[in-house]
Design an enzyme around this catalytic site. Structure first.
Site, short mmCIF file in Angstrom:
data_model
loop_
_atom_site.label_atom_id
_atom_site.label_comp_id
_atom_site.label_asym_id
_atom_site.label_seq_id
_atom_site.Cartn_x
_atom_site.Cartn_y
_atom_site.Cartn_z
N SER A 60 13.33 -0.57 -1.93
CA SER A 60 13.05 -1.24 -0.61
C SER A 60 14.45 -0.91 0.22
O SER A 60 15.51 -1.11 -0.29
CB SER A 60 12.88 -2.79 -0.87
N1 SAM Z 1 12.69 -4.43 -4.91
C1 SAM Z 1 12.66 -3.25 -5.49
C2 SAM Z 1 13.91 -2.25 -5.42
O1 SAM Z 1 14.73 -2.49 -4.60
O2 SAM Z 1 14.18 -1.24 -5.87
C3 SAM Z 1 11.45 -2.25 -4.96
C4 SAM Z 1 10.35 -2.60 -5.38
S1 SAM Z 1 8.82 -1.50 -5.22
C5 SAM Z 1 8.68 -1.55 -3.32
C6 SAM Z 1 7.52 -2.44 -5.75
C7 SAM Z 1 7.59 -2.48 -7.29
O3 SAM Z 1 6.31 -3.24 -7.46
C8 SAM Z 1 7.19 -1.17 -7.84
O4 SAM Z 1 7.94 -1.03 -8.75
C9 SAM Z 1 5.78 -1.53 -8.32
O5 SAM Z 1 5.62 -0.96 -9.57
C10 SAM Z 1 5.83 -2.92 -8.71
N2 SAM Z 1 4.63 -3.37 -8.86
C11 SAM Z 1 3.34 -3.25 -8.18
N3 SAM Z 1 2.41 -4.02 -8.91
C12 SAM Z 1 2.94 -5.08 -9.74
C13 SAM Z 1 2.48 -5.93 -10.51
N4 SAM Z 1 1.22 -6.30 -10.46
N5 SAM Z 1 3.27 -6.51 -11.46
C14 SAM Z 1 4.68 -6.29 -11.50
N6 SAM Z 1 5.06 -5.03 -10.51
C15 SAM Z 1 4.05 -4.52 -9.76
#
Ligand code: SAM
Length: 212
Positions: A60
């Site tokens: 992010s």
């Molecule tokens: N905040 C994180 C960072 O700083 O690296 C980035 C997060 S990224 C924008 C969103 C994450 O949500 C991804 O790694 C994705 O695989 C995960 N994700 C999507 N759907 C999900 C779910 N149902 N349960 C858990 N994780 C999920």
């Protein structure tokens, strides 16, 4: 070198974006963001660029992490659930500001990598599991704060159920291209809901998120 870049990021992308909570600003000064991205792109870790972390996911943007973190209004004694561990960077920021952090990631390789980096940095009050975070993490509920880092078509009911009374949930909700940030607070009589700024997040994929 990284320290200088980190300080510049804090000035431009955290304080410059309107973040005022000194605890949040300090957390950004402390967490070595470059360790959460691939060595080949470490020199860009403190820029405002969207950087890949593999498996089609991104770390992010620093300003996004800062805004969502400040909105959680953490005092230091909270139990936090994070949905979407990704690189683990936001997890580390939360660990600096709360008592315990539970984080759910659906992609096993990302969860394993994030766990390794966080342990290496000494964040021992963090637990990461692989699963569908749209169902929360019932085993450790209730949570004082819940932060969802991926965009969802609706607020998953389990997350409201797993929120403590007086607790706060922050989640991007909308279609695949455009989401608003919802801030939901659980009260004695139900919950209140406020909608804020437009954002663009990767999709929350799961039973109560987007279906694959
Ligand atoms: N905040 C994180 C960072 O700083 O690296 C980035 C997060 S990224 C924008 C969103 C994450 O949500 C991804 O790694 C994705 O695989 C995960 N994700 C999507 N759907 C999900 C779910 N149902 N349960 C858990 N994780 C999920």
């Amino acid at each position: 070198m990284f320290e200088r870049w980190r300080e510049q990021m804090v000035k431009e992308l955290v304080i410059g974006a309107g973040i005022r909570d000194p605890r949040v600003i300090d957390a950004f000064r402390k967490v070595p963001r470059h360790l959460f991205v691939d060595p080949a792109i470490r020199s860009q870790a403190y820029s405002g660029k969207s950087l890949p972390i593999g498996y089609g996911q991104t770390i992010s943007h620093p300003t996004t992490v800062a805004i969502m973190t400040e909105m959680l209004e953490l005092q230091g004694d909270e139990k936090v659930l994070e949905v979407g561990t990704g690189s683990g960077y936001q997890t580390a920021i939360l660990a600096e500001l709360a008592d315990r952090v539970f984080s759910v990631e659906r992609i096993q390789a990302l969860a394993v990598k994030a766990r390794h980096i966080l342990e290496g940095l000494g964040y021992y009050r963090v637990a990461i599991t692989v699963g569908d975070g749209s169902l929360g993490w019932a085993a450790h509920a209730p949570y004082d704060r819940i932060l969802v880092t991926a965009g969802s078509p609706a607020v998953p009911p389990a997350l409201i159920q797993q929120l403590n009374r007086g607790g706060r949930l922050i989640i991007p909700v909308g279609d695949e291209n455009h989401q608003i940030l919802k801030v939901i607070e659980k009260t004695d009589s139900g919950f209140t809901e406020v909608e804020l700024e437009a954002f663009k997040f990767v999709p929350l994929i799961g039973r109560k998120g987007w279906q694959l």
